[in-house]
Design an enzyme around this catalytic site. Structure first.
Site, PDB file in Angstrom:
ATOM      1  N   TYR A   1      -1.438  10.321 -44.316  1.00  0.00           N
ATOM      2  CA  TYR A   1      -2.554  10.273 -43.358  1.00  0.00           C
ATOM      3  C   TYR A   1      -3.747   9.559 -43.977  1.00  0.00           C
ATOM      4  O   TYR A   1      -3.822   9.352 -45.183  1.00  0.00           O
ATOM      5  CB  TYR A   1      -2.953  11.673 -42.899  1.00  0.00           C
TER       6      TYR A   1
ATOM      7  N   LYS B   1      -1.970  10.230 -50.310  1.00  0.00           N
ATOM      8  CA  LYS B   1      -2.623  11.011 -49.253  1.00  0.00           C
ATOM      9  C   LYS B   1      -1.540  11.501 -48.287  1.00  0.00           C
ATOM     10  O   LYS B   1      -1.303  10.901 -47.227  1.00  0.00           O
ATOM     11  CB  LYS B   1      -3.679  10.166 -48.543  1.00  0.00           C
TER      12      LYS B   1
ATOM     13  N   GLU C   1     -10.866  17.290 -59.440  1.00  0.00           N
ATOM     14  CA  GLU C   1     -11.687  16.992 -58.265  1.00  0.00           C
ATOM     15  C   GLU C   1     -11.934  18.296 -57.525  1.00  0.00           C
ATOM     16  O   GLU C   1     -11.851  19.372 -58.121  1.00  0.00           O
ATOM     17  CB  GLU C   1     -11.004  15.949 -57.386  1.00  0.00           C
TER      18      GLU C   1
ATOM     19  N   LEU D   1      -7.158  12.065 -55.910  1.00  0.00           N
ATOM     20  CA  LEU D   1      -7.081  11.080 -54.840  1.00  0.00           C
ATOM     21  C   LEU D   1      -8.036   9.939 -55.154  1.00  0.00           C
ATOM     22  O   LEU D   1      -9.167  10.170 -55.595  1.00  0.00           O
ATOM     23  CB  LEU D   1      -7.463  11.715 -53.497  1.00  0.00           C
TER      24      LEU D   1
END
Length: 276
Positions: free
Chosen positions: A30, A143, A175, A199
């Site tokens: 996505y 992702k 993160e 990411l």
């Protein structure tokens, strides 16, 4: 307005098959695009990441990039969204439930726009966080739809009355549950390197570009949770959070406990990248 299976339809007309592999395996990818003033922000960077995710999980894009660009343009126009997001996902498609790839699978793309206001209060005042072990898989650079660990972390933040969770592996900060993380110490900007453990955020990319333009020293190197506790400033970055100051973690103030000077400079520069 939704785009689903080659057509623009109303939400009530969209029927997702229970045999879609995205439903029972999370077998899909996505992207979330930001819309400012009716225009999609950093569209090409998002598409580059979409292509990379698709390639690495071996999903064939159901449309060419030119067709996807046209779908995005039409969807934003039909939805009449000025400030918001465009969500797009591609699954491996419908097939009887089996772990191996279906031989004749046809990937399915879904996309839609949503009104999402800018998080101005959080950006002005900052947010608080707790820390947790990073229990996600080792391809966080992709992702994908497999977000249950992120969901559990975000709910842990809610349960503790804070807004985010800072994730770490053996004390090394990676993160957050739904954003990238940066900290400032002695006028130097620190962030985890863009490897398989985080990411590769689009907003992160823009912020690093802005930091270099401001002549800030940037170090894309691992740092510890203890380093974060001792930081002068910290902030999160993301498509929906932009640049949001992190002013407290684990009940400890970061720096003076208020948004820092460098954070504010980067916020100002970031807003100029999409202002009219």
């Amino acid at each position: 307005m939704y785009f689903y299976k080659d057509s623009f339809v109303e939400k009530t007309d969209r029927m997702i098959s229970p045999d879609d592999r995205g439903y029972y395996f999370g077998d899909g990818i996505y992207e979330v695009f930001r819309i400012y003033h009716g225009k999609v922000y950093e569209q090409e960077a998002h598409l580059v990441r979409l292509v990379r995710s698709a390639k690495d999980v071996r999903i064939e894009l159901p449309y060419s990039l030119e067709q996807i660009r046209e779908i995005i343009t039409t969807l934003v126009k039909k939805s009449r969204i000025s400030e918001g997001t465009l969500y797009m996902q591609i699954t491996r498609g419908e097939a009887p439930r089996a772990h191996s790839f279906p031989q004749n699978g046809k990937p399915v793309m879904t996309a839609y726009c949503t009104d999402v206001p800018r998080p101005t209060d959080a950006m002005d005042n900052g947010i608080r966080a707790i820390s947790q072990d990073d229990i996600r898989w080792l391809r966080c650079d992709l992702k994908t739809l497999n977000l249950l660990p992120n969901v559990l972390s975000k709910q842990a933040a809610v349960d503790h009355g804070v807004q985010e969770v800072v994730l770490h592996r053996g004390g090394i900060v990676t993160e957050c549950s739904a954003s990238n993380l940066m900290m400032v110490k002695n006028q130097i900007l620190h962030t985890h390197p863009a490897n398989h453990l985080i990411l590769h955020g689009i907003t992160r990319m823009v912020v690093l570009r802005l930091a270099h333009a401001l002549k800030l020293e940037v170090r894309e190197e691992p740092f510890t949770l203890e380093d974060l506790y001792q930081a002068d400033e910290a902030f999160i970055t993301g498509t929906t959070v932009e640049i949001t100051p992190l002013v407290e973690i684990d009940n400890k103030p970061i720096g003076s406990g208020i948004p820092g000077t460098i954070t504010k400079q980067l916020q100002q520069q970031f807003e100029r990248t999409f202002s009219k």
